[in-house]
Design an enzyme around this catalytic site. Structure first.
Site, PDB file in Angstrom:
ATOM      1  N   ASP A   1       0.839  -1.190   0.000  1.00 58.44           N
ATOM      2  CA  ASP A   1       0.000   0.000   0.000  1.00 58.44           C
ATOM      3  C   ASP A   1       0.879   1.247   0.000  1.00 58.44           C
ATOM      4  O   ASP A   1       1.633   1.486   0.938  1.00 58.44           O
ATOM      5  CB  ASP A   1      -0.907  -0.030   1.233  1.00 58.44           C
TER       6      ASP A   1
ATOM      7  N   THR B   1      -2.575   6.197  -4.030  1.00 54.62           N
ATOM      8  CA  THR B   1      -1.335   6.810  -3.543  1.00 54.62           C
ATOM      9  C   THR B   1      -0.129   6.378  -4.354  1.00 54.62           C
ATOM     10  O   THR B   1       0.718   7.204  -4.699  1.00 54.62           O
ATOM     11  CB  THR B   1      -1.070   6.458  -2.073  1.00 54.62           C
ATOM     12  N   THR B   2      -0.048   5.081  -4.664  1.00 54.52           N
ATOM     13  CA  THR B   2       1.096   4.616  -5.440  1.00 54.52           C
ATOM     14  C   THR B   2       1.090   5.312  -6.799  1.00 54.52           C
ATOM     15  O   THR B   2       2.119   5.829  -7.253  1.00 54.52           O
ATOM     16  CB  THR B   2       1.034   3.092  -5.649  1.00 54.52           C
TER      17      THR B   2
ATOM     18  N   ASP C   1     -10.970   0.409   2.841  1.00 55.38           N
ATOM     19  CA  ASP C   1     -10.746   0.638   1.410  1.00 55.38           C
ATOM     20  C   ASP C   1     -12.071   0.626   0.661  1.00 55.38           C
ATOM     21  O   ASP C   1     -12.336   1.486  -0.177  1.00 55.38           O
ATOM     22  CB  ASP C   1      -9.853  -0.462   0.815  1.00 55.38           C
TER      23      ASP C   1
HETATM   24  P1  ADP Z   1      -2.773   2.794  -5.890  1.00 52.85           P
HETATM   25  O1  ADP Z   1      -2.082   2.996  -4.581  1.00 52.85           O
HETATM   26  O2  ADP Z   1      -2.343   3.801  -6.884  1.00 52.85           O
HETATM   27  O3  ADP Z   1      -4.250   2.672  -5.771  1.00 52.85           O
HETATM   28  P2  ADP Z   1      -2.862   0.042  -6.663  1.00 52.85           P
HETATM   29  O4  ADP Z   1      -1.827  -0.961  -6.297  1.00 52.85           O
HETATM   30  O5  ADP Z   1      -4.205  -0.054  -6.059  1.00 52.85           O
HETATM   31  O6  ADP Z   1      -2.190   1.439  -6.439  1.00 52.85           O
HETATM   32  O7  ADP Z   1      -2.995  -0.017  -8.258  1.00 52.85           O
HETATM   33  C1  ADP Z   1      -3.924   0.768  -8.926  1.00 52.85           C
HETATM   34  C2  ADP Z   1      -3.769   0.561 -10.430  1.00 52.85           C
HETATM   35  O8  ADP Z   1      -3.955  -0.803 -10.757  1.00 52.85           O
HETATM   36  C3  ADP Z   1      -4.843   1.319 -11.171  1.00 52.85           C
HETATM   37  O9  ADP Z   1      -4.262   1.892 -12.318  1.00 52.85           O
HETATM   38  C4  ADP Z   1      -5.845   0.247 -11.542  1.00 52.85           C
HETATM   39  O10 ADP Z   1      -6.577   0.560 -12.719  1.00 52.85           O
HETATM   40  C5  ADP Z   1      -4.948  -0.924 -11.755  1.00 52.85           C
HETATM   41  N1  ADP Z   1      -5.634  -2.221 -11.598  1.00 52.85           N
HETATM   42  C6  ADP Z   1      -6.337  -2.679 -10.558  1.00 52.85           C
HETATM   43  N2  ADP Z   1      -6.796  -3.932 -10.776  1.00 52.85           N
HETATM   44  C7  ADP Z   1      -6.337  -4.290 -11.993  1.00 52.85           C
HETATM   45  C8  ADP Z   1      -6.425  -5.464 -12.814  1.00 52.85           C
HETATM   46  N3  ADP Z   1      -7.088  -6.531 -12.413  1.00 52.85           N
HETATM   47  N4  ADP Z   1      -5.815  -5.454 -14.013  1.00 52.85           N
HETATM   48  C9  ADP Z   1      -5.142  -4.375 -14.409  1.00 52.85           C
HETATM   49  N5  ADP Z   1      -4.994  -3.252 -13.706  1.00 52.85           N
HETATM   50  C10 ADP Z   1      -5.587  -3.199 -12.515  1.00 52.85           C
END
Ligand code: ADP
Ligand code: MG
Length: 560
Positions: free
Chosen positions: A60, A93-94, A398
């Site tokens: 996270d 955030t990432t 979340d």
């Molecule tokens: P953040 O802290 O930015 O929310 P995450 O690790 O939750 O980081 O990643 C978010 C990114 O991953 C977003 O761009 C989202 O569209 C993408 N994402 C989430 N689930 C999937 C999936 N199953 N396949 C492809 N991309 C995904």
């Protein structure tokens, strides 16, 4: 006798102009680089060890940057951006940090081409404004006019499912239980907004964890639950039409600040002294009874003698309730927190249909239902151990945030890098219409956006560049929802079909946090660092480039 003008304290290091800028960019990029691999559902975990040796394992972004104890001032700006992102929308955030890093990296090559930082900043701001304008057009409005309709519920289910899919290990019945509770909780507290969305105050949703049982035994209480017992056996266990006094004052005889010595020489004196004490407590209880309270909820202690008097008046009392709960109660019950009992009035009391002590597992808890402000709800989580409970709580948080984001602005965007790619394409068109050097900056912004699908492609095991080419080609053909299916390890033409969706609020905030952080860093051309206070360390005196980062063991020191 002209003496030199000393503007800065001795030992201060100063880096100016391009050196300062490069140094800052490097630090910020380094941080972004570290977070890259944590992006998306196949993001890798980071193991963080703090100065006390405590270990956190997480992917996270918010947790990572908060725990890293960043030293470099420019990297700290990114940390602030991540924190703002987390506070505003609880997600993304990432992405925000990674995008800020990419914006700075692209800015660096513009600097190499002798483009002035102010032009880059202007171009980035224009690109950001344009992107915000484009987002709603590229999204899909969802219909949630009637939150209790099965269509709305279905949509909300999908959103929670997507949020939890990458994090939560539970499945089947447990996952369904969590999803239902979260949706019910949100629907209960949602208030309609003129834009077709809803305002959701997450303060009204309280999560309590109680060890024992399994996740499936968790319940949603339309009201509040206090993890406390009724203080005295002589008190009622159940009060209907409760008039509730919420106290942050103690029902105790105040202990003097300084230790005073009282010399008592006769039994009469002892009696007089004790009488005095109990009269004081009795007066307080009488006062509460006189304003009509039949339930007392107290943040501080309640003395044995006070308990006895309360019981005699038939008042149900609970003590040592957490401050945060006291504040929630104030809202939910429509009460006013009483700090001085002698000034309390009937108007200070809150109201609930029912206050009752019930058994949960091996413990007793106090349930408050039918509160005056009916909206407050409580999720009472059950689980076999602390880790399961903590994990479930994080996931629920979340999910609550994700739903709140959707309800506030009911528009969804295609995830998996699809929206970034489409934005990049549209921004390049826009850049041509702007022209000049700013065109280059807007194009750089577009390039930076494409980093997101590229990273996702990498985590999916694809080759980043060819994935990007493929994505670009398909978007150019008008397939606007083409993105990376990270789990399946391939590019797909409709990420919606796989439920890879994102609330527009999260993406808008990612763009905002990243642009703000990047432009803030680009604006700095002078880095003046005071000598570190604890300068017992020998050597390294006046090493010009040093700024902060004296990184002890385990502290990542960036940018030196
Ligand atoms: P953040 O802290 O930015 O929310 P995450 O690790 O939750 O980081 O990643 C978010 C990114 O991953 C977003 O761009 C989202 O569209 C993408 N994402 C989430 N689930 C999937 C999936 N199953 N396949 C492809 N991309 C995904
Ligand atoms: Mg996320």
């Amino acid at each position: 006798m002209a003496s030199p003008v000393l503007l800065l304290k001795e030992g201060t290091s100063r880096t100016t102009g391009r050196d300062a800028l490069r140094n800052n960019i490097l630090a910020a990029k380094t941080l972004a680089e570290m977070l890259r691999s944590s992006l998306g559902p196949k993001g890798l975990d980071k193991m963080l060890i703090d100065s006390f040796g405590d270990v956190t394992i997480t992917n996270d972004g918010a947790t990572i940057v908060k725990d890293m104890e960043i030293q470099h001032p420019a990297a700290k700006l990114l940390v602030e951006a991540a924190k703002a992102q987390d506070a505003e929308v609880g997600d993304g955030t990432t992405s925000a940090v990674v995008l800020a890093g990419a914006l700075l990296e692209k800015a660096e090559s513009l600097l190499d081409q002798n483009i002035h930082p102010t032009i880059i900043i202007e171009g980035y701001k224009k690109a950001y404004t344009k992107a915000l304008e484009l987002l709603p057009q590229l999204g899909t409005k969802i219909d949630i006019r009637d939150l209790n309709s099965s269509v709305s519920r279905d949509t909300l289910r999908k959103i929670v499912f997507t949020t939890l899919a990458s994090k939560f290990i539970a499945e089947g019945a447990e996952l369904n239980k969590i999803i239902d509770m979260v949706i019910d909780a949100i629907v209960n507290v949602a208030e309609p907004l003129p834009n077709g969305g809803y305002n959701v105050s997450l303060d009204l949703i309280k999560i309590d964890k109680k060890k024992g049982g399994s996740i499936e035994d968790s319940v949603l209480v339309k009201g509040l639950v206090l993890d406390k017992e009724v203080v005295h056996p002589g008190m009622p266990r159940r009060v209907t039409k409760a008039k509730i006094a919420v106290l942050d004052a103690a029902l105790e005889v105040e202990k003097p600040e300084i230790s005073a010595k009282i010399s008592i020489t006769s039994p009469e004196q002892i009696k007089a002294f004790l009488d005095e004490e109990s009269k004081y407590l009795k007066d307080m209880v009488d006062k509460l009874a006189s304003i009509g309270a039949n339930v007392v909820i107290c943040q501080k202690g309640i003395d044995d003698i006070a308990q006895h008097f309360l019981a005699k008046k038939g008042i149900l009392a609970v003590r040592r309730v957490k401050r945060s709960d006291i504040e929630k109660l104030e809202k939910a019950l429509g009460a006013r927190i009483i700090s001085s009992i002698k000034d309390a009035t009937p108007d200070d009391l809150g109201y609930a249909e029912l206050v009752e002590e019930r058994r949960v597992g091996n413990d007793k808890m106090v349930f408050i239902e039918g509160a005056k402000n009916l909206k407050a709800v409580n999720i009472l989580l059950r689980g076999s151990n602390d880790m399961a409970l903590d994990e479930a709580e994080r996931s629920i948080n979340d999910a609550l945030h994700a739903l709140r984001n959707i309800l506030l602005e009911p528009v969804i965007l295609p995830g998996g890098g699809a929206i970034e790619l489409e934005l990049a394409m549209k921004l390049r068109e826009y850049a041509r219409s702007v022209g000049g050097k700013e065109q280059l900056a807007i194009e750089a912004f577009a390039d930076a956006l494409e980093e997101i699908p590229m990273i996702l492609a990498e985590t999916a095991g694809l080759e980043a560049i060819s994935a990007l080419m493929d994505l670009r080609a398909r978007h150019a053909k008008g397939l606007t929802n083409t993105g990376v299916d990270v789990i399946g390890g391939k590019i797909v033409d409709d990420v919606y079909a796989l439920n890879i969706i994102e609330p527009i609020r999260v993406k808008a905030q990612v763009l905002k946090s990243a642009t703000e952080a990047a432009t803030a860093i680009l604006k700095i051309d002078d880095l003046i660092a005071a000598a570190p206070l604890k300068s017992e360390k020998k050597g390294g005196e006046g090493s010009k480039e040093e700024s902060g980062g004296e990184g002890g063991a385990g502290t990542p020191s960036l940018g030196d």
